[in-house]
Enzyme design. Sequence first.
Site, PDB file in Angstrom:
ATOM      1  N   GLY A  46       0.836  -1.187   0.000  1.00  0.00           N
ATOM      2  CA  GLY A  46       0.000   0.000   0.000  1.00  0.00           C
ATOM      3  C   GLY A  46       0.876   1.245   0.000  1.00  0.00           C
ATOM      4  CD  GLN A  51       3.621   5.844   2.612  1.00  0.00           C
ATOM      5  OE1 GLN A  51       2.641   5.317   2.132  1.00  0.00           O
ATOM      6  NE2 GLN A  51       4.655   5.145   3.059  1.00  0.00           N
ATOM      7  CB  CYS A  92       5.799   2.085   7.188  1.00  0.00           C
ATOM      8  SG  CYS A  92       5.245   3.608   6.413  1.00  0.00           S
ATOM      9  CG  LEU A  93       6.862   1.071   0.974  1.00  0.00           C
ATOM     10  CD1 LEU A  93       6.246   1.405  -0.377  1.00  0.00           C
ATOM     11  CD2 LEU A  93       7.977   0.045   0.813  1.00  0.00           C
ATOM     12  CG  HIS A 134      -0.133   1.207   7.336  1.00  0.00           C
ATOM     13  ND1 HIS A 134       0.859   0.629   8.098  1.00  0.00           N
ATOM     14  CD2 HIS A 134       0.498   2.083   6.518  1.00  0.00           C
ATOM     15  CE1 HIS A 134       2.037   1.156   7.763  1.00  0.00           C
ATOM     16  NE2 HIS A 134       1.841   2.033   6.799  1.00  0.00           N
ATOM     17  CD  GLU A 135      -0.858   2.480   2.927  1.00  0.00           C
ATOM     18  OE1 GLU A 135      -0.358   3.627   2.880  1.00  0.00           O
ATOM     19  OE2 GLU A 135      -0.153   1.460   3.105  1.00  0.00           O
ATOM     20  CG  HIS A 138       0.874   6.703   5.598  1.00  0.00           C
ATOM     21  ND1 HIS A 138       2.056   7.181   6.127  1.00  0.00           N
ATOM     22  CD2 HIS A 138       1.088   5.387   5.373  1.00  0.00           C
ATOM     23  CE1 HIS A 138       2.930   6.183   6.215  1.00  0.00           C
ATOM     24  NE2 HIS A 138       2.370   5.077   5.772  1.00  0.00           N
TER      25      HIS A 138
HETATM   26 NI    NI Z   1       3.163   3.170   5.584  1.00  0.00          NI
END
Ligand code: NI
Length: 168
Positions: A46, A51, A92-93, A134-135, A138
């Site tokens: 995701g 981000q 997480c990226l 999670h997204e 963000h």
């Molecule tokens: Ni993330």
Amino acid sequence: MNKLDILTFPDPRLRKKAKPIERFDENLKNMAKKMLHTMYADKGIGLAATQVNYHERLIVIDVSEGRDEPIYIVNPSYEILDSSPESSKEGCLSIPTFQQEVLRAKKIELSYQDLDGEPQKLMAEGLFGYCIQHEIDHLNGKLIVDYASSLKRSRIKAKLLKTKNGKA
Ligand code: NI
């Protein structure tokens, strides 16, 4: 297609709250495609617009095994259908090398718009449901480090700042 740069914790831009999307035009579709490309390239499941330093409410997700079932989610909100907390171990990226146990709602109903602005609904549980939660975090400026102890948070912050400055 070029990959977009992903912001890394503790970059303050990850804390900006994303704005609702009102224009469903080619720019939006291009952005969504670039985000999906970036997510696949970095082996994520995701990615939220925040981000990649684009502060509008857009998310891309693909939790399929074949990596061929992308979903584009605009202006998401969700209702919790089953609030029994489930422990989800997440990465997480934007926070390389970090993992955190997070309590997520078991089952949610997501309301969103697709890239044409059409309203959509779906039910999600398990990995897909956790990923959506999670997204959306963000888009609200929230990160999985916020669920960690302050000691653990300071450690990862120091580690990533060091990496950024080329010392590790
Ligand atoms: Ni993330």
